[in-house]
Design a protein around this motif. Structure first.
Motif, PDB file in Angstrom:
ATOM      1  N   GLY A 261       2.156   0.565  13.700  1.00  0.00           N
ATOM      2  CA  GLY A 261       3.425  -0.095  14.003  1.00  0.00           C
ATOM      3  C   GLY A 261       4.389  -0.039  12.835  1.00  0.00           C
ATOM      4  N   PHE A 262       3.852  -0.233  11.625  1.00  0.00           N
ATOM      5  CA  PHE A 262       4.690  -0.179  10.428  1.00  0.00           C
ATOM      6  C   PHE A 262       5.279   1.219  10.246  1.00  0.00           C
ATOM      7  CE2 PHE A 262       4.928   0.293   5.679  1.00  0.00           C
ATOM      8  CZ  PHE A 262       5.982  -0.579   5.480  1.00  0.00           C
ATOM      9  N   ALA A 263       4.437   2.247  10.392  1.00  0.00           N
ATOM     10  CA  ALA A 263       4.920   3.622  10.255  1.00  0.00           C
ATOM     11  C   ALA A 263       5.950   3.946  11.334  1.00  0.00           C
ATOM     12  CB  ALA A 263       3.745   4.592  10.332  1.00  0.00           C
ATOM     13  N   ASN A 264       5.679   3.523  12.560  1.00  0.00           N
ATOM     14  CA  ASN A 264       6.593   3.793  13.663  1.00  0.00           C
ATOM     15  C   ASN A 264       7.928   3.087  13.464  1.00  0.00           C
ATOM     16  OD1 ASN A 264       6.704   5.390  15.932  1.00  0.00           O
ATOM     17  ND2 ASN A 264       6.050   3.794  17.330  1.00  0.00           N
ATOM     18  N   THR A 265       7.890   1.929  12.807  1.00  0.00           N
ATOM     19  CA  THR A 265       9.129   1.209  12.500  1.00  0.00           C
ATOM     20  C   THR A 265      10.061   2.071  11.668  1.00  0.00           C
ATOM     21  OG1 THR A 265       7.994  -0.922  12.568  1.00  0.00           O
ATOM     22  CG2 THR A 265      10.086  -0.864  11.407  1.00  0.00           C
ATOM     23  N   GLY A 266       9.481   2.828  10.720  1.00  0.00           N
ATOM     24  CA  GLY A 266      10.303   3.700   9.881  1.00  0.00           C
ATOM     25  C   GLY A 266      11.107   4.685  10.698  1.00  0.00           C
TER      26      GLY A 266
ATOM     27  N   ASP B 123       0.832  -1.196   0.000  1.00  0.00           N
ATOM     28  CA  ASP B 123       0.000   0.000   0.000  1.00  0.00           C
ATOM     29  C   ASP B 123       0.875   1.258   0.000  1.00  0.00           C
ATOM     30  OD1 ASP B 123      -1.589   2.259   1.426  1.00  0.00           O
ATOM     31  OD2 ASP B 123      -3.125   0.799   0.896  1.00  0.00           O
ATOM     32  N   ARG B 124       0.643   2.116  -0.974  1.00  0.00           N
ATOM     33  CA  ARG B 124       1.452   3.343  -1.093  1.00  0.00           C
ATOM     34  C   ARG B 124       1.330   4.224   0.150  1.00  0.00           C
ATOM     35  NH1 ARG B 124       0.441   8.101  -5.666  1.00  0.00           N
ATOM     36  NH2 ARG B 124       0.998   9.842  -4.310  1.00  0.00           N
ATOM     37  N   GLN B 125       0.123   4.323   0.705  1.00  0.00           N
ATOM     38  CA  GLN B 125      -0.089   5.190   1.862  1.00  0.00           C
ATOM     39  C   GLN B 125       0.679   4.688   3.077  1.00  0.00           C
ATOM     40  OE1 GLN B 125      -1.375   7.998   1.585  1.00  0.00           O
ATOM     41  NE2 GLN B 125      -2.685   8.630   3.276  1.00  0.00           N
ATOM     42  N   ALA B 126       0.737   3.370   3.249  1.00  0.00           N
ATOM     43  CA  ALA B 126       1.495   2.809   4.368  1.00  0.00           C
ATOM     44  C   ALA B 126       2.983   3.138   4.233  1.00  0.00           C
ATOM     45  CB  ALA B 126       1.285   1.294   4.437  1.00  0.00           C
TER      46      ALA B 126
ATOM     47  N   GLY C 201       8.577  10.628   1.341  1.00  0.00           N
ATOM     48  CA  GLY C 201       7.366  10.112   1.966  1.00  0.00           C
ATOM     49  C   GLY C 201       6.242  11.122   1.929  1.00  0.00           C
ATOM     50  N   GLY C 202       6.575  12.386   2.148  1.00  0.00           N
ATOM     51  CA  GLY C 202       5.566  13.432   2.083  1.00  0.00           C
ATOM     52  C   GLY C 202       4.945  13.546   0.699  1.00  0.00           C
ATOM     53  N   PHE C 203       5.776  13.419  -0.332  1.00  0.00           N
ATOM     54  CA  PHE C 203       5.257  13.459  -1.706  1.00  0.00           C
ATOM     55  C   PHE C 203       4.346  12.262  -1.988  1.00  0.00           C
ATOM     56  CE2 PHE C 203       8.832  16.408  -2.816  1.00  0.00           C
ATOM     57  CZ  PHE C 203       8.043  17.405  -3.376  1.00  0.00           C
ATOM     58  N   LEU C 204       4.688  11.090  -1.438  1.00  0.00           N
ATOM     59  CA  LEU C 204       3.889   9.892  -1.679  1.00  0.00           C
ATOM     60  C   LEU C 204       2.555   9.916  -0.935  1.00  0.00           C
ATOM     61  CD1 LEU C 204       6.616   7.082  -1.420  1.00  0.00           C
ATOM     62  CD2 LEU C 204       5.430   7.831  -3.493  1.00  0.00           C
ATOM     63  N   LEU C 205       2.490  10.703   0.153  1.00  0.00           N
ATOM     64  CA  LEU C 205       1.295  10.712   0.995  1.00  0.00           C
ATOM     65  C   LEU C 205       0.082  11.204   0.205  1.00  0.00           C
ATOM     66  CD1 LEU C 205       0.757  10.129   4.068  1.00  0.00           C
ATOM     67  CD2 LEU C 205       0.833  12.610   4.386  1.00  0.00           C
ATOM     68  N   ARG C 206      -0.997  10.424   0.267  1.00  0.00           N
ATOM     69  CA  ARG C 206      -2.243  10.823  -0.389  1.00  0.00           C
ATOM     70  C   ARG C 206      -3.140  11.534   0.606  1.00  0.00           C
ATOM     71  NH1 ARG C 206      -2.120   5.424  -2.669  1.00  0.00           N
ATOM     72  NH2 ARG C 206      -3.495   4.826  -0.957  1.00  0.00           N
ATOM     73  N   GLU C 207      -3.763  12.606   0.143  1.00  0.00           N
ATOM     74  CA  GLU C 207      -4.717  13.316   0.995  1.00  0.00           C
ATOM     75  C   GLU C 207      -6.005  12.522   1.071  1.00  0.00           C
ATOM     76  OE1 GLU C 207      -4.721  15.489   3.543  1.00  0.00           O
ATOM     77  OE2 GLU C 207      -3.995  17.093   2.247  1.00  0.00           O
ATOM     78  N   GLN C 208      -6.465  12.267   2.278  1.00  0.00           N
ATOM     79  CA  GLN C 208      -7.707  11.524   2.470  1.00  0.00           C
ATOM     80  C   GLN C 208      -8.802  12.484   2.883  1.00  0.00           C
ATOM     81  OE1 GLN C 208      -7.932   8.099   1.958  1.00  0.00           O
ATOM     82  NE2 GLN C 208      -5.840   8.282   1.209  1.00  0.00           N
ATOM     83  N   ARG C 209      -9.843  12.564   2.087  1.00  0.00           N
ATOM     84  CA  ARG C 209     -10.961  13.452   2.405  1.00  0.00           C
ATOM     85  C   ARG C 209     -11.960  12.743   3.307  1.00  0.00           C
ATOM     86  NH1 ARG C 209      -8.633  18.125   1.519  1.00  0.00           N
ATOM     87  NH2 ARG C 209      -7.718  18.253  -0.565  1.00  0.00           N
ATOM     88  N   LYS C 210     -12.932  13.503   3.769  1.00  0.00           N
ATOM     89  CA  LYS C 210     -13.915  12.950   4.703  1.00  0.00           C
ATOM     90  C   LYS C 210     -14.663  11.789   4.090  1.00  0.00           C
ATOM     91  CE  LYS C 210     -14.577  17.156   7.410  1.00  0.00           C
ATOM     92  NZ  LYS C 210     -15.551  18.145   7.914  1.00  0.00           N
ATOM     93  N   GLU C 211     -14.937  11.879   2.790  1.00  0.00           N
ATOM     94  CA  GLU C 211     -15.654  10.782   2.138  1.00  0.00           C
ATOM     95  C   GLU C 211     -14.862   9.487   2.218  1.00  0.00           C
ATOM     96  OE1 GLU C 211     -16.997  14.624   0.830  1.00  0.00           O
ATOM     97  OE2 GLU C 211     -15.036  13.692   0.748  1.00  0.00           O
ATOM     98  N   SER C 212     -13.517   9.613   2.085  1.00  0.00           N
ATOM     99  CA  SER C 212     -12.666   8.411   2.137  1.00  0.00           C
ATOM    100  C   SER C 212     -12.721   7.792   3.520  1.00  0.00           C
ATOM    101  CB  SER C 212     -11.215   8.801   1.806  1.00  0.00           C
ATOM    102  OG  SER C 212     -11.131   9.337   0.513  1.00  0.00           O
ATOM    103  N   SER C 213     -12.766   8.643   4.549  1.00  0.00           N
ATOM    104  CA  SER C 213     -12.828   8.128   5.905  1.00  0.00           C
ATOM    105  C   SER C 213     -14.115   7.365   6.140  1.00  0.00           C
ATOM    106  CB  SER C 213     -12.705   9.295   6.907  1.00  0.00           C
ATOM    107  OG  SER C 213     -11.456   9.906   6.768  1.00  0.00           O
ATOM    108  N   LYS C 214     -15.232   7.893   5.616  1.00  0.00           N
ATOM    109  CA  LYS C 214     -16.496   7.223   5.782  1.00  0.00           C
ATOM    110  C   LYS C 214     -16.487   5.887   5.042  1.00  0.00           C
ATOM    111  CE  LYS C 214     -19.147  11.479   6.471  1.00  0.00           C
ATOM    112  NZ  LYS C 214     -20.152  12.405   5.900  1.00  0.00           N
ATOM    113  N   ALA C 215     -15.842   5.895   3.875  1.00  0.00           N
ATOM    114  CA  ALA C 215     -15.772   4.656   3.114  1.00  0.00           C
ATOM    115  C   ALA C 215     -15.005   3.578   3.850  1.00  0.00           C
ATOM    116  CB  ALA C 215     -15.136   4.909   1.747  1.00  0.00           C
ATOM    117  N   SER C 216     -14.090   3.998   4.711  1.00  0.00           N
ATOM    118  CA  SER C 216     -13.296   3.045   5.483  1.00  0.00           C
ATOM    119  C   SER C 216     -14.014   2.582   6.740  1.00  0.00           C
ATOM    120  CB  SER C 216     -11.947   3.685   5.880  1.00  0.00           C
ATOM    121  OG  SER C 216     -11.212   3.980   4.740  1.00  0.00           O
ATOM    122  N   GLY C 217     -15.246   3.072   6.928  1.00  0.00           N
ATOM    123  CA  GLY C 217     -15.997   2.635   8.105  1.00  0.00           C
ATOM    124  C   GLY C 217     -15.798   3.502   9.309  1.00  0.00           C
TER     125      GLY C 217
END
Length: 423
Positions: A354-359, A221-224, A404-420
C-alpha cells in the motif's frame, strides 16, 4: 486440500484478474471525454485536472489503511467491497447532471479502486507459492494493461457510436456483477472446499506487530521508500498523463481525431503489456530485480526528456516510440511489488504494498492538476506552449523514480529465507 496446490486457485486467479481488468479501464477512460466534459459542463482545464486528481487522491490516501486492515482481517472482504464501490461510482458518473456529482462519483471510484491492487497481491500470496509469485505479478500487470487498452480505441469507438454515458453505465453494471462473482469465488466456494483451512489461521498463529511500531519501522526503512519512489516515477507519470491530457494533447498539437489519439494510446498500452511480462521474465532469469528495473527507469526518464527537447511536439514516428516506452515502464512497475514480496515478512506485505502504491498515485494526483494549471496559464491552449512546459512535470517525477531505483537494495534468496519466506 492445500490452497497452493489446488486447481481451484486458477479460478480465483481468473476472477480476480478479470475484475482488476475492468477496474483499471476506469482509471483512464474518463480521459477520452476530457474535451466533451469541458464543453458539456462548461468547466476549465484546472477543474478537469481536479476531477482526475480526486479519484487518485482517494486511491492514494487509502492505500496504507487498506494495507493494515487487509493484513489484519484478510483481503477477500475488501476486494469484494472495492469492486461494488467502483461499480456504484461508475454508475453515478454515467448519470451525473453536474460537475459536483462528477467529482463525488470519481471519489467513489477511487475509494473502490484503492482496495484492489493491495488485496490482489495478498490473494496471490495466499493461493500461490513464492516461486510462482513474480511471474503471476507479470500476468496481473498484463491484465491491468489490457484494462487500459480497453479504455482506448474500443471505448472511444463505443463513445463515438452511443455517446459517453451508456459505456460508463454498462461497465458500472459489470463491476457490480464482479463484486457478486468475487463473493462466490473467494468466500462461499472456498468455505465449502477448504473447511480445515480458514483464512484467519495464519493470522491467529503469528504474533502481531503493533500497528504503530510496524508503521514506524516501515516509514524509516530504505527499501520501503525505494519502492515508493520507483512507483512514483513510473506509474503516476503514465496514468496521470494518459488519464487526463493525452487526448487533448494529440488533438491540439497534432490535429488528430479522438479515435486517432486513442489508437496512439494503444501503442503505449501494448508497451505496458510487453513490459509487464518481459521485465518480470528477465528479472527471474537474472535473479535480480534492481538491474532490469534501473534500466527501465533510466530509459523512461530519457523518453520524457525527449518531449522537452522537441518543444512538446516530437516527430510523429518518435511520438509513437515514446508512448510505447513510457507504457513499457508502467507495465514493468510490477517489479515494485516483487521487491516488496521479496524484502518483507508476509504479515507486512499488505502495508508496504500500500505504501509503495501510494507513491505511484500521489504522482498521478499531482500531474493532472499541475498540468492543468500550466495549460490554463499559457492560454490559448492551441499555442502549444502549455503542453511544452507541462512536460517538465513528468521529467521531474521520472527523475525521482530513478532515485528510487538507486535506493533499491537487491534481496538475495538468503534474505528471503531470513524473512520467513521459502523460495
Amino acid at each position: 486440500m492445500d490452497k497452493q496446490n489446488s486447481k481451484y486457485r486458477w479460478i480465483v486467479f481468473t476472477a480476480v484478474l478479470f475484475t482488476y481488468f475492468l477496474i483499471v479501464s476506469q482509471r483512464t477512460a474518463p480521459g477520452l471525454i476530457t474535451d466533451q466534459l469541458m464543453k458539456d459542463f462548461n468547466v476549465s482545464a484546472s477543474t478537469i485536472g481536479l476531477l482526475t486528481s480526486i479519484q487518485f487522491l482517494a486511491y492514494a490516501s487509502l492505500q496504507i489503511p487498506i494495507g493494515i486492515l487487509s493484513d489484519r482481517y484478510g483481503p477477500n472482504l475488501f476486494l469484494i467491497a472495492g469492486a461494488l464501490l467502483n461499480g456504484l461510482g461508475t454508475l453515478i458518473y454515467s448519470a451525473a447532471p453536474n460537475e459536483f456529482v462528477l467529482l463525488v462519483s470519481r471519489a467513489l471510484v477511487g475509494m473502490g479502486d484503492a482496495t484492489i491492487w493491495v488485496n490482489l497481491v495478498l490473494i496471490l500470496g495466499q493461493w500461490f507459492r513464492v516461486k510462482e509469485f513474480v511471474g503471476l505479478l507479470g500476468f496481473a500487470g498484463m491484465a491491468g494493461s489490457l484494462g487500459f487498452l480497453l479504455a482506448t480505441y474500443p471505448f472511444s469507438a463505443w463513445i463515438a457510436w452511443s455517446g459517453w454515458r451508456p459505456p460508463f453505465f454498462t461497465v458500472g453494471i459489470l463491476l457490480c456483477l464482479c463484486g457478486i462473482l468475487l463473493y462466490v469465488v473467494l468466500v462461499k466456494r472456498p468455505n465449502q472446499l477448504f473447511k480445515g483451512h480458514p483464512e484467519a489461521v495464519l493470522q491467529s498463529e503469528q504474533e502481531r506487530v503493533r500497528t504503530f511500531l510496524m508503521l514506524k519501522r516501515i516509514f524509516s526503512d530504505r527499501q520501503a521508500w525505494a519502492t515508493f519512489f520507483c512507483h512514483f516515477g513510473l506509474v503516476g507519470t503514465y496514468v496521470g498523463f494518459i488519464g487526463s491530457w493525452a487526448v487533448p494533447y494529440g488533438m491540439q498539437m497534432y490535429g488528430m481525431s479522438r479515435s486517432e489519439v486513442s489508437q496512439l494510446m494503444m501503442i503505449g498500452l501494448v508497451g505496458a503489456i510487453v513490459g509487464a511480462s518481459l521485465t518480470t521474465w528477465i528479472a527471474n532469469r537474472l535473479e535480480s530485480i534492481k538491474r532490469p528495473y534501473m534500466v527501465v527507469h533510466l530509459v523512461v526518464l530519457v523518453s520524457w526528456i525527449a518531449f522537452l527537447v522537441f518543444g512538446g511536439k516530437p516527430p510523429f514516428f518518435m511520438l509513437a516510440v515514446l508512448f510505447f516506452i513510457i507504457g513499457y515502464g508502467n507495465g514493468a512497475s510490477a517489479l515494485t511489488f516483487a521487491a516488496v514480496r521479496q524484502s518483507f515478512a508476509m504479515r507486512e506485505v499488505g502495508v508496504v504494498s500500500g505504501f509503495a502504491n501510494t507513491g505511484g498515485f500521489i504522482s498521478a494526483i499531482l500531474l493532472p492538476s499541475i498540468y492543468g494549471k500550466v495549460l490554463d496559464h499559457f492560454q490559448p491552449v492551441s499555442s502549444g506552449a502549455g503542453y511544452t512546459y507541462g512536460f517538465i512535470i513528468p521529467v521531474v517525477f521520472a527523475a525521482l523514480g530513478v532515485m528510487g531505483g538507486f535506493l533499491l537494495r537487491e534481496q538475495r534468496k538468503e534474505s528471503s529465507k531470513a524473512s520467513g519466506m521459502s523460495v
